[in-house]
Design an enzyme around this catalytic site. Structure first.
Site, short mmCIF file in Angstrom:
data_model
loop_
_atom_site.label_atom_id
_atom_site.label_comp_id
_atom_site.label_asym_id
_atom_site.label_seq_id
_atom_site.Cartn_x
_atom_site.Cartn_y
_atom_site.Cartn_z
N ASP A 1 16.00 3.91 0.16
CA ASP A 1 16.41 3.98 1.55
C ASP A 1 17.64 4.86 1.70
O ASP A 1 18.61 4.68 0.95
CB ASP A 1 16.75 2.59 2.10
CG ASP A 1 15.53 1.71 2.26
OD1 ASP A 1 14.48 2.21 2.69
OD2 ASP A 1 15.63 0.50 1.95
N ARG B 1 7.17 -3.94 -4.12
CA ARG B 1 7.09 -2.50 -4.35
C ARG B 1 7.55 -2.11 -5.74
O ARG B 1 8.44 -2.74 -6.31
CB ARG B 1 7.88 -1.75 -3.30
CG ARG B 1 9.29 -2.24 -3.15
CD ARG B 1 9.88 -1.97 -1.81
NE ARG B 1 9.23 -2.78 -0.81
CZ ARG B 1 9.66 -2.98 0.41
NH1 ARG B 1 10.76 -2.43 0.81
NH2 ARG B 1 9.02 -3.72 1.26
N ARG C 1 4.24 4.04 -5.11
CA ARG C 1 4.62 3.19 -3.99
C ARG C 1 3.48 3.09 -2.99
O ARG C 1 2.92 4.10 -2.58
CB ARG C 1 5.87 3.75 -3.30
CG ARG C 1 6.20 3.16 -1.94
CD ARG C 1 6.85 1.79 -2.05
NE ARG C 1 6.96 1.11 -0.78
CZ ARG C 1 8.03 1.13 0.01
NH1 ARG C 1 9.10 1.80 -0.36
NH2 ARG C 1 8.05 0.47 1.13
N ASP D 1 11.59 1.33 -4.00
CA ASP D 1 11.95 1.51 -2.60
C ASP D 1 13.27 2.26 -2.56
O ASP D 1 14.24 1.83 -3.18
CB ASP D 1 12.10 0.14 -1.91
CG ASP D 1 12.40 0.25 -0.43
OD1 ASP D 1 11.92 1.19 0.22
OD2 ASP D 1 13.14 -0.62 0.08
#
Length: 160
Positions: A98, A93, A84, A96
């Site tokens: 989160d 990307r 990344r 990712d």
């Protein structure tokens, strides 16, 4: 140690996105002091506020005793294992991850915002999140399903 249910948003649009998402889920299942409880279907979505290929997105639900910042660091480590890079905001990307929710906690620090600040504005997060937890309440915001109408114009296609 107190255990928490955490929800992790997963997205990728570079390289073999499907394999990257699958590997991320496998790595989440292997996190210390954590158990993978469920993973949503895979969804295809157009990038928001960015160019590039469509994203593949999913959400994972884990039970963890990791502290929120330790969990965030583990997510960053998984992203780094996939190469990344963060050259600019909303850049394409390879992976990712989160931290969307951490129990019913509201966290506002320099490095972590929970609930994720835009989760209720993004169909690519809400749709897989609600697949896993249709009656979920977002801390400080209310029932997650109430935000679906506001993101109805964002195309989300279930692919697996």
């Amino acid at each position: 140690m107190t255990t928490r249910i955490a929800y992790i948003g997963i997205g990728a649009n570079l390289g073999d996105a499907r394999a990257n998402v699958a590997d991320a889920i496998a790595r989440l299942a292997a996190l210390p002091a954590s158990t993978l409880l469920a993973a949503s279907s895979l969804y295809r979505t157009a990038p928001i506020d960015a160019g590039g290929d469509d994203y593949l997105n999913a959400v994972a639900k884990i039970d963890t005793t990791l502290a929120p910042h330790d969990l965030l660091q583990a997510l960053h480590d998984i992203e780094q294992a996939h190469g990344r890079e963060r050259p600019y905001r909303n850049a394409p990307r390879t992976l990712d991850l989160d931290l969307l929710l951490y129990g019913d906690e509201i966290i506002a620090s320099a490095t972590l915002q929970v609930p994720h600040p835009r989760l209720h504005e993004r169909a690519f997060v809400l749709v897989p999140l609600l697949e896993l937890a249709p009656d979920l309440d977002l801390p400080g915001l209310g029932p997650a399903h109430q935000f679906l109408g506001a993101v109805a114009d964002q195309a989300v296609t279930r692919i697996a």
